[in-house]
Design a protein around this motif. Structure first.
Motif, PDB file in Angstrom:
ATOM      1  N   UNK A  66      -3.553  32.086  75.133  1.00 27.91           N
ATOM      2  CA  UNK A  66      -2.155  32.126  75.733  1.00 27.91           C
ATOM      3  C   UNK A  66      -2.074  32.341  77.191  1.00 27.91           C
ATOM      4  N   UNK A  67      -1.293  31.676  77.997  1.00 29.11           N
ATOM      5  CA  UNK A  67      -1.083  31.734  79.297  1.00 29.11           C
ATOM      6  C   UNK A  67       0.399  32.286  79.596  1.00 29.11           C
ATOM      7  N   UNK A  68       0.606  33.498  80.271  1.00 21.69           N
ATOM      8  CA  UNK A  68       1.652  34.358  80.322  1.00 21.69           C
ATOM      9  C   UNK A  68       1.967  34.612  81.762  1.00 21.69           C
ATOM     10  N   UNK A  99       5.940  23.863  82.650  1.00 19.16           N
ATOM     11  CA  UNK A  99       6.496  24.517  81.321  1.00 19.16           C
ATOM     12  C   UNK A  99       5.344  24.326  80.145  1.00 19.16           C
ATOM     13  N   UNK A 100       4.693  22.992  80.361  1.00 21.29           N
ATOM     14  CA  UNK A 100       3.737  22.646  79.381  1.00 21.29           C
ATOM     15  C   UNK A 100       2.470  23.530  79.319  1.00 21.29           C
ATOM     16  N   UNK A 101       2.161  24.015  80.573  1.00 18.45           N
ATOM     17  CA  UNK A 101       0.994  24.679  80.861  1.00 18.45           C
ATOM     18  C   UNK A 101       1.009  26.252  80.340  1.00 18.45           C
ATOM     19  N   UNK A 102       2.255  26.710  79.958  1.00 16.49           N
ATOM     20  CA  UNK A 102       2.383  28.241  79.912  1.00 16.49           C
ATOM     21  C   UNK A 102       2.596  28.470  78.614  1.00 16.49           C
ATOM     22  N   UNK A 103       2.581  29.501  77.949  1.00 16.68           N
ATOM     23  CA  UNK A 103       2.923  30.012  76.588  1.00 16.68           C
ATOM     24  C   UNK A 103       4.093  30.827  76.383  1.00 16.68           C
ATOM     25  N   UNK A 104       4.463  31.341  77.477  1.00 13.22           N
ATOM     26  CA  UNK A 104       5.565  32.401  77.465  1.00 13.22           C
ATOM     27  C   UNK A 104       5.923  33.036  78.995  1.00 13.22           C
ATOM     28  N   UNK A 136       1.526  33.469  69.897  1.00 19.52           N
ATOM     29  CA  UNK A 136       2.129  34.275  70.555  1.00 19.52           C
ATOM     30  C   UNK A 136       3.804  34.374  70.622  1.00 19.52           C
ATOM     31  N   UNK A 137       4.172  33.126  69.774  1.00 13.88           N
ATOM     32  CA  UNK A 137       5.698  33.067  69.393  1.00 13.88           C
ATOM     33  C   UNK A 137       5.917  33.785  68.366  1.00 13.88           C
ATOM     34  N   UNK A 138       4.959  34.421  67.473  1.00 10.50           N
ATOM     35  CA  UNK A 138       5.183  35.338  66.297  1.00 10.50           C
ATOM     36  C   UNK A 138       5.452  36.700  66.789  1.00 10.50           C
ATOM     37  N   UNK A 139       5.216  37.046  67.917  1.00 12.64           N
ATOM     38  CA  UNK A 139       5.106  38.506  68.120  1.00 12.64           C
ATOM     39  C   UNK A 139       6.754  39.016  68.263  1.00 12.64           C
TER      40      UNK A 139
END
Length: 332
Positions: free
Chosen positions: A61-63, A86-91, A185-188
């Motif tokens: 994950x890239x935040x 936006x495609x390169x990051x996860x949050x 990370x989207x489940x957190x």
């Protein structure tokens, strides 16, 4: 006469270096840049980090924290989204959204909240999780941070210490505690931001304290008193007290150099690399950097001895990138 004058200038410059005035020479040789797109430079830096990390671990994950303006083409909320970024990051991480922008435990001005949310929502609408760190210690304000951020579709951590050196006792149980296995990370549903371990006497005490919590996501530092956590130690932290699995991601500053990090060379203050800039007056030991310069980026990622590679080798699940808003220093 001309040759003598030239020799004298060279001699004086040499003496200046020996007397510790190389910062002046650094400025002469590398003046403040002009004509650059500093936002795009930072986007490209983050994208490069993402490509390198995900080539080794596609789920890494890239935040980025702060610098939310990078989610659009020119930093304006009315501009088209920057899809490549936006495609390169996860949050996205965001400090001080509701509390702490001017002073800790003080509400952030409404206009600032509105501005930040207009950009945060662009990222959220692109499917990115938003992690907010509010700095407040009054129970009523901490409660409000959790409730209002949830209402906006964000995840909050109400930090009662700006130094991020403790596990808050409120709320207990933690907000939105659950026994779910968190594999993405989207489940957190909650997170702990604990990057300063100075209140812990040892690695084992730190590990035991974190293991005893039910946070879905831990943001921590790679190092404990200059000694990196091992892969085996990080593995211990990936199970919540209730048995559910969680993610552990590492903090890494990419917009400033820190003189307490392993990469720092003792002679840099006298003989500054061309990419090293002024000390941050608000954070002693932190130095602005020309983050677009290859020599700085090689310290951060792209090779077997880089900071990011150390994080990957320690088996973290992602990286929390700080001083993303470093572009502001050069734009003004």
């Amino acid at each position: 006469m001309k040759n003598y004058t030239l020799m004298l200038i060279i001699f004086l410059l040499s003496v200046s270096c020996k007397n510790g005035d190389s910062a002046k020479l650094n400025l002469m040789n590398n003046p403040p840049p002009t004509g650059r797109d500093f936002k795009q430079d930072m986007r490209d830096f983050v994208i490069g980090i993402s490509k390198y990390a995900k080539a080794e671990n596609k789920n890494f994950a890239i935040v980025p924290q702060n610098g939310i303006e990078l989610v659009t083409a020119n930093g304006d909320s009315q501009a088209p989204p920057s899809t490549t970024y936006l495609d390169a990051i996860d949050a996205n991480g965001q400090e001080d959204l509701l509390y702490g922008y001017d002073n800790d435990d003080q509400a952030t001005p409404t206009a600032t909240v509105t501005y930040l949310k207009s950009l945060l929502n662009i990222s959220k609408n692109a499917g990115k999780k938003i992690f907010v760190t509010d700095y407040c210690s009054a129970v009523s304000k901490m409660s409000n941070s959790y409730a209002k951020n949830k209402e906006a579709g964000y995840i909050s951590f109400a930090a009662n210490q700006r130094d991020l050196n403790n596990i808050p006792s409120f709320p207990n149980p933690i907000y939105q505690a659950n026994g779910n296995n968190i594999s993405n990370i989207n489940e957190a549903q909650n997170f702990l931001y604990l990057i300063n371990p100075d209140k812990f006497s040892s690695k084992s005490q730190f590990i035991d304290a974190v293991k005893a919590t039910n946070y879905d996501l831990i943001i921590m530092d790679l190092f404990f008193n200059d000694k990196a956590f091992t892969s085996a130690e990080i593995a211990q932290l990936k199970t919540k007290a209730n048995g559910g699995k969680r993610l552990v991601i590492s903090y890494m500053s990419i917009g400033e150099a820190e003189d307490y990090r392993y990469y720092w060379k003792t002679d840099w203050k006298k003989n500054k690399p061309l990419w090293l800039d002024s000390e941050n007056p608000n954070w002693k030991g932190n130095y602005k950097v020309h983050y677009w310069e290859n020599d700085w980026q090689k310290i951060i990622y792209g090779n077997s001895t880089s900071y990011l590679q150390k994080i990957l080798d320690a088996n973290f699940d992602g990286v929390y990138l700080d001083i993303i808003d470093g572009f502001e220093y050069y734009e003004h």
